[in-house]
Design an enzyme around this catalytic site. Structure first.
Site, PDB file in Angstrom:
ATOM      1  CG  HIS A   1      -1.967  -0.990   1.207  1.00 38.65           C
ATOM      2  ND1 HIS A   1      -3.169  -0.784   0.580  1.00 38.65           N
ATOM      3  CD2 HIS A   1      -2.017  -2.244   1.702  1.00 38.65           C
ATOM      4  CE1 HIS A   1      -3.913  -1.849   0.699  1.00 38.65           C
ATOM      5  NE2 HIS A   1      -3.237  -2.766   1.378  1.00 38.65           N
TER       6      HIS A   1
ATOM      7  CE  LYS B   1      20.196  -4.519   1.033  1.00 36.31           C
ATOM      8  NZ  LYS B   1      21.133  -3.462   1.294  1.00 36.31           N
TER       9      LYS B   1
ATOM     10  CE  LYS C   1      28.845 -19.080   6.779  1.00 35.43           C
ATOM     11  NZ  LYS C   1      29.715 -19.956   7.561  1.00 35.43           N
TER      12      LYS C   1
END
Length: 178
Positions: free
Chosen positions: A101, A154, A171
């Site tokens: 939204h 992301k 890592k």
């Protein structure tokens, strides 16, 4: 006729198959095969040996693709457009969102301010642990591991091990330095 078959399979999934026992129980009654059979007729594409566990919610499923030897864990909640590659393990209670939204306009309630859908892509040989949240537009690249409880905001690089909120690279599986 194809549309009717789709709606019958979707109805059978949500009314019956979704509630059958998990595939790892001694009394599973072939539930893995039943859910796989129905999802093959619901999803945009379905590979072989797919495991859709007890309680998985996928809305209409029409824009979900899942590859060979991949699965959705107990009580997952996923939305499309979603593309899952081959050999992907998705743990219990994972949530994958493809829409959010907006909140920038004050003259329109937030519930009416939706962003367009942004596809999520999960490439081959990925492990997403329990209770991970994946947000719209994310790609989790080949060989990555997402630690339990992470919030993926992301893209995750190839062979990265990520965790936390927001998820950060901890890592790399291939020996690269962080």
């Amino acid at each position: 006729m194809k549309k009717l078959r789709y709606y019958i399979c979707l109805g059978l999934y949500y009314m019956v198959a979704r509630h059958l026992p998990g595939s790892d129980t001694p009394y599973s009654l072939g539930s893995k095969k039943i859910r796989g059979f129905l999802c093959k007729r619901i999803f945009k594409s379905t590979g072989s040996n797919v495991n859709i566990e007890h309680g998985v919610y996928f809305a209409s499923g029409r824009d979900i693709e899942i590859g060979n030897n991949s699965g959705l864990g107990l009580n997952c909640r996923v939305n499309g457009p979603l593309k899952i590659g081959d050999d992907v393990m998705i743990g219990p209670d994972v949530m994958i969102f493809t829409q959010n939204h907006k909140h920038d306009r004050l003259d329109i309630p937030m519930r009416l301010q939706t962003d367009p859908k942004k596809p999520v892509i999960i490439e081959d040989d990925v492990w997403i642990a329990a209770r991970v949240i994946v947000l719209p537009g994310v790609t989790i690249h080949k060989g990555a591991i997402v630690g339990a409880g992470a919030v993926v905001t992301k893209d995750v690089p190839e062979y990265a091990i990520v965790g936390g909120n927001p998820a950060k690279v901890i890592k790399y599986r291939d020996g690269r330095k962080v």
